[in-house]
Design a protein around this motif. Structure first.
Motif, PDB file in Angstrom:
ATOM      1  N   SER A   1       0.838  -1.200   0.000  1.00 40.92           N
ATOM      2  CA  SER A   1       0.000   0.000   0.000  1.00 40.92           C
ATOM      3  C   SER A   1       0.872   1.249   0.000  1.00 40.92           C
ATOM      4  O   SER A   1       1.881   1.315   0.702  1.00 40.92           O
ATOM      5  CB  SER A   1      -0.919   0.007   1.226  1.00 40.92           C
TER       6      SER A   1
ATOM      7  N   VAL B   1       1.116   5.722  -0.060  1.00 42.78           N
ATOM      8  CA  VAL B   1       0.493   6.987   0.335  1.00 42.78           C
ATOM      9  C   VAL B   1       1.269   8.128  -0.317  1.00 42.78           C
ATOM     10  O   VAL B   1       2.424   7.935  -0.738  1.00 42.78           O
ATOM     11  CB  VAL B   1       0.494   7.160   1.874  1.00 42.78           C
ATOM     12  N   PRO B   2       0.666   9.327  -0.431  1.00 46.37           N
ATOM     13  CA  PRO B   2       1.393  10.460  -1.016  1.00 46.37           C
ATOM     14  C   PRO B   2       2.702  10.745  -0.277  1.00 46.37           C
ATOM     15  O   PRO B   2       2.767  10.627   0.946  1.00 46.37           O
ATOM     16  CB  PRO B   2       0.408  11.615  -0.863  1.00 46.37           C
TER      17      PRO B   2
ATOM     18  N   GLU C   1       3.580  16.326  -0.161  1.00 47.65           N
ATOM     19  CA  GLU C   1       2.716  16.411  -1.344  1.00 47.65           C
ATOM     20  C   GLU C   1       1.277  16.676  -0.925  1.00 47.65           C
ATOM     21  O   GLU C   1       0.792  16.140   0.063  1.00 47.65           O
ATOM     22  CB  GLU C   1       2.787  15.111  -2.152  1.00 47.65           C
ATOM     23  N   MET C   2       0.591  17.506  -1.693  1.00 48.85           N
ATOM     24  CA  MET C   2      -0.797  17.864  -1.385  1.00 48.85           C
ATOM     25  C   MET C   2      -1.798  17.016  -2.177  1.00 48.85           C
ATOM     26  O   MET C   2      -3.002  17.171  -2.003  1.00 48.85           O
ATOM     27  CB  MET C   2      -1.030  19.347  -1.691  1.00 48.85           C
ATOM     28  N   CYS C   3      -1.294  16.124  -3.033  1.00 48.09           N
ATOM     29  CA  CYS C   3      -2.185  15.302  -3.841  1.00 48.09           C
ATOM     30  C   CYS C   3      -2.736  14.141  -3.027  1.00 48.09           C
ATOM     31  O   CYS C   3      -2.366  13.938  -1.868  1.00 48.09           O
ATOM     32  CB  CYS C   3      -1.442  14.784  -5.073  1.00 48.09           C
ATOM     33  N   SER C   4      -3.600  13.364  -3.634  1.00 44.27           N
ATOM     34  CA  SER C   4      -4.168  12.196  -2.960  1.00 44.27           C
ATOM     35  C   SER C   4      -4.151  11.020  -3.914  1.00 44.27           C
ATOM     36  O   SER C   4      -4.041  11.189  -5.138  1.00 44.27           O
ATOM     37  CB  SER C   4      -5.605  12.472  -2.494  1.00 44.27           C
ATOM     38  N   VAL C   5      -4.251   9.811  -3.356  1.00 45.63           N
ATOM     39  CA  VAL C   5      -4.269   8.609  -4.181  1.00 45.63           C
ATOM     40  C   VAL C   5      -5.561   8.600  -5.002  1.00 45.63           C
ATOM     41  O   VAL C   5      -6.646   8.789  -4.457  1.00 45.63           O
ATOM     42  CB  VAL C   5      -4.200   7.352  -3.299  1.00 45.63           C
TER      43      VAL C   5
ATOM     44  N   GLY D   1      -2.396   3.016  -5.917  1.00 49.31           N
ATOM     45  CA  GLY D   1      -1.841   3.003  -4.565  1.00 49.31           C
ATOM     46  C   GLY D   1      -1.714   1.627  -3.966  1.00 49.31           C
ATOM     47  O   GLY D   1      -1.348   1.495  -2.795  1.00 49.31           O
TER      48      GLY D   1
ATOM     49  N   CYS E   1       0.433  11.771  -8.894  1.00 47.60           N
ATOM     50  CA  CYS E   1       0.710  11.929  -7.457  1.00 47.60           C
ATOM     51  C   CYS E   1       1.875  11.025  -7.067  1.00 47.60           C
ATOM     52  O   CYS E   1       1.779   9.801  -7.198  1.00 47.60           O
ATOM     53  CB  CYS E   1      -0.525  11.571  -6.637  1.00 47.60           C
TER      54      CYS E   1
ATOM     55  N   LEU F   1       3.934   8.704  -4.851  1.00 49.04           N
ATOM     56  CA  LEU F   1       3.575   7.887  -3.697  1.00 49.04           C
ATOM     57  C   LEU F   1       4.805   7.166  -3.145  1.00 49.04           C
ATOM     58  O   LEU F   1       5.755   6.898  -3.870  1.00 49.04           O
ATOM     59  CB  LEU F   1       2.519   6.852  -4.087  1.00 49.04           C
TER      60      LEU F   1
ATOM     61  N   LYS G   1       3.918   2.437   2.190  1.00 48.21           N
ATOM     62  CA  LYS G   1       3.478   2.621   3.573  1.00 48.21           C
ATOM     63  C   LYS G   1       3.462   1.301   4.337  1.00 48.21           C
ATOM     64  O   LYS G   1       3.859   1.236   5.503  1.00 48.21           O
ATOM     65  CB  LYS G   1       2.086   3.246   3.607  1.00 48.21           C
TER      66      LYS G   1
END
Length: 269
Positions: A56, A58-59, A63-67, A77, A105, A107, A110
């Motif tokens: 898995s 994560v950004p 970073e301000m983006c999202s998966v 992701g 984005c 990543l 995680k």
């Protein structure tokens, strides 16, 4: 290393995982091109074990983006891996990317979650399942004296009980992280692994199964020198059958292969 338990959604996702998404390489299988920003995850399994894995992401920090959201069979992701059951011991070899780019984005890895299946009998449903995993951290290790371990140990055990009116033995699989002999104090068995120390490295995860089994529910079996005896409870039909201090009245049960027995695991006294 902290123990990672898969979420309910992740468990359901792993169970629905199409085989076309499963990426698995056995040590004896064909070689694969190793991504530049990745590490090799070797997973040693006892006989009768199989695994599914989910990496898995994560950004990246800052970073301000999202998966991106899931679309069709695409799971942004997440990356999936699988090693099928074998009657013999086996080693799965996975090349796990440390970073990914999804929908523009950036990543970072995680966690890596394991769905572990193990057979305890010949029937299709003679199967135990548990979830465990590895956590990762994107940053610099707090101390050079605490390096990322390259060998991690997962200790599994069987918990037995009886089910149904015929009192068949069924088993529950439980797996947890433990320190290896080289990690005497257990400090490096506590998470998470440092991503900055993993590029190009090999992390070996060793699953072992304990030879000692124990009851899944307390106060339902009594241990003797010959093995465990199932308490009778209020009657032979009592589905719970707690001992409640009665250590003289017991009832028979059936092994997964259908044998009628009075003591576990030796069947007969």
């Amino acid at each position: 290393m902290s123990e990672i338990k898969a979420s309910g959604a992740a468990k359901r996702l792993l169970r629905r995982l199409p085989r076309s998404f499963a990426l698995a390489w056995a040590v004896s299988g064909c070689s694969a091109i190793k991504p530049a920003d990745s590490f090799t995850l070797l997973t040693e399994l006892p006989p009768g074990f199989s695994i599914k894995g989910e990496a898995s992401y994560v950004p990246r920090m800052g970073e301000m983006c999202s998966v991106p959201a899931k679309t069709g069979r695409s799971y942004p992701g997440r990356k999936f891996f699988e090693q099928e059951l074998s009657n013999g011991a086996q080693t799965a070899r996975f090349e796990v990317p440390l970073t990914s780019m999804e929908g523009g984005c950036p990543l970072v890895l995680k966690s890596f979650g394991y769905e572990v299946d193990a057979k305890y009998g010949a029937a299709r449903l003679n199967l135990g399942r548990d979830y465990t995993g590895i956590a990762f951290q994107n940053g610099i290790a707090e101390s050079q004296n605490s390096p990322t371990p390259l060998v991690l140990q997962k200790q599994c055990e069987w918990l037995f009980r009886t089910v149904g009116s015929n009192r068949y033995i069924a088993k529950i699989l439980k797996c947890k992280s433990v320190a290896t002999p080289e990690q005497a104090k257990g400090a490096v068995a506590k998470g998470p692994l440092q991503l900055s120390q993993l590029t190009g490295k090999t992390v070996r995860v060793v699953f072992a199964i304990s030879s000692v089994e124990r009851p899944a529910i307390g106060d339902t079996w009594v241990k003797f020198s010959t093995g465990w005896k199932r308490c009778k409870g209020d009657s032979l039909d009592d589905p719970y059958a707690f001992c409640r201090g009665n250590t003289t009245d017991f009832k028979p049960f059936k092994m997964p292969d259908g044998r009628d027995c009075t003591v576990y695991p030796n069947c007969t006294e």
